[in-house]
Write a protein that holds these residues in place. Sequence first.
Motif, mmCIF file in Angstrom:
data_model
loop_
_atom_site.group_PDB
_atom_site.id
_atom_site.type_symbol
_atom_site.label_atom_id
_atom_site.label_comp_id
_atom_site.label_asym_id
_atom_site.label_seq_id
_atom_site.Cartn_x
_atom_site.Cartn_y
_atom_site.Cartn_z
ATOM 1 N N HIS A 159 0.826 -1.216 0.000
ATOM 2 C CA HIS A 159 0.000 0.000 0.000
ATOM 3 C C HIS A 159 0.859 1.265 0.000
ATOM 4 C CE1 HIS A 159 0.567 -0.228 4.472
ATOM 5 N NE2 HIS A 159 0.469 1.076 4.393
ATOM 6 N N GLU A 160 2.096 1.166 0.507
ATOM 7 C CA GLU A 160 2.979 2.333 0.555
ATOM 8 C C GLU A 160 3.461 2.760 -0.837
ATOM 9 O OE1 GLU A 160 6.106 1.284 3.240
ATOM 10 O OE2 GLU A 160 4.947 1.824 5.017
ATOM 11 N N VAL A 162 1.629 2.385 -3.748
ATOM 12 C CA VAL A 162 0.539 2.606 -4.709
ATOM 13 C C VAL A 162 0.580 3.996 -5.327
ATOM 14 C CG1 VAL A 162 -1.967 2.812 -4.958
ATOM 15 C CG2 VAL A 162 -1.003 0.883 -3.708
ATOM 16 N N ARG A 163 0.712 5.016 -4.488
ATOM 17 C CA ARG A 163 0.651 6.392 -4.995
ATOM 18 C C ARG A 163 1.760 6.690 -6.003
ATOM 19 N NH1 ARG A 163 -0.836 11.178 -0.973
ATOM 20 N NH2 ARG A 163 -2.759 9.988 -1.098
ATOM 21 N N GLU A 164 2.981 6.250 -5.697
ATOM 22 C CA GLU A 164 4.101 6.566 -6.590
ATOM 23 C C GLU A 164 4.073 5.755 -7.884
ATOM 24 O OE1 GLU A 164 8.035 4.475 -5.190
ATOM 25 O OE2 GLU A 164 6.921 5.046 -3.388
ATOM 26 N N GLU A 165 3.298 4.666 -7.898
ATOM 27 C CA GLU A 165 3.249 3.822 -9.103
ATOM 28 C C GLU A 165 1.867 3.828 -9.765
ATOM 29 O OE1 GLU A 165 5.921 2.917 -10.257
ATOM 30 O OE2 GLU A 165 7.246 2.998 -8.517
ATOM 31 N N GLU A 166 1.108 4.891 -9.546
ATOM 32 C CA GLU A 166 -0.262 4.964 -10.073
ATOM 33 C C GLU A 166 -0.328 4.780 -11.585
ATOM 34 O OE1 GLU A 166 -2.755 8.254 -8.999
ATOM 35 O OE2 GLU A 166 -2.536 7.844 -6.862
ATOM 36 N N GLN A 167 0.559 5.448 -12.299
ATOM 37 C CA GLN A 167 0.527 5.375 -13.772
ATOM 38 C C GLN A 167 0.780 3.952 -14.259
ATOM 39 O OE1 GLN A 167 3.314 8.520 -14.970
ATOM 40 N NE2 GLN A 167 1.583 9.662 -15.795
ATOM 41 N N GLU A 170 -2.296 1.837 -13.528
ATOM 42 C CA GLU A 170 -3.386 2.159 -14.463
ATOM 43 C C GLU A 170 -3.161 1.484 -15.810
ATOM 44 O OE1 GLU A 170 -3.887 6.376 -14.769
ATOM 45 O OE2 GLU A 170 -4.531 6.580 -12.675
ATOM 46 N N VAL A 181 -3.691 -4.722 -3.607
ATOM 47 C CA VAL A 181 -2.919 -3.859 -2.711
ATOM 48 C C VAL A 181 -2.715 -4.611 -1.399
ATOM 49 C CG1 VAL A 181 -2.825 -1.653 -1.500
ATOM 50 C CG2 VAL A 181 -3.857 -1.779 -3.784
#
Length: 207
Positions: A159-160, A162-167, A170, A181
């Motif tokens: 979960h840590e 997720v934000r940096e690997e969003e692209q 997607e 996650v």
Amino acid sequence: MVAVLSMDEDKATIAIIHQYGVEEVATIESGRTGKLYESKPNEKEYYGNIFSKIKNMDIPLVIVGPGFAKEHFASFIKEKGVKKYILEGTGHAGMVGVHEAIKRGIVERVAGELRVSREIKLVEELLQKIAKNDLVAYGKNEVKKAIDMGAVKEILITHEMVREEEQMLEKAEQMGAKVHVISMFHEGGKKLASLGGIAAFLRYAIH
């Protein structure tokens, strides 16, 4: 999803808790007409009717209600080979008891335990495939390469990250990959973090 059976000696209500809300599946009456009655109701028939409604449900079962009817029913289904259920006391049976179980966090706790169990199982499956040199990729570069090749079936990511690997996630989802996650608050998440925090089950080999 979690199934909740809310029962007492008079009636039993079965509900399924979905992400979007509560679905009442069935209500079964015991046939008992009051507290003072001469002939004891056919308990086995009552329990049998309830069991027929839940036996094919492949989701966690929580049995709630006042009194001892839930314990008696638990003994009944144990004889039928059902061993996975959770017993909790509530002040009421029926849908009132179902909502009481939700408000008290009983259902949320069960769903949380189920989620952790599923996440740990996924990570263990990943580790087994790595040991066999099977169809997996791990670490950011390897997973990115697999996504670019359209080879990814499922992704496990802490979960840590997720934000940096969003692209990247997607793009994987657009190509039909499923993303799981994984929480860092249990052993499975820590094991995944030691592999770079991201891994994938592949459709085919990329090397």
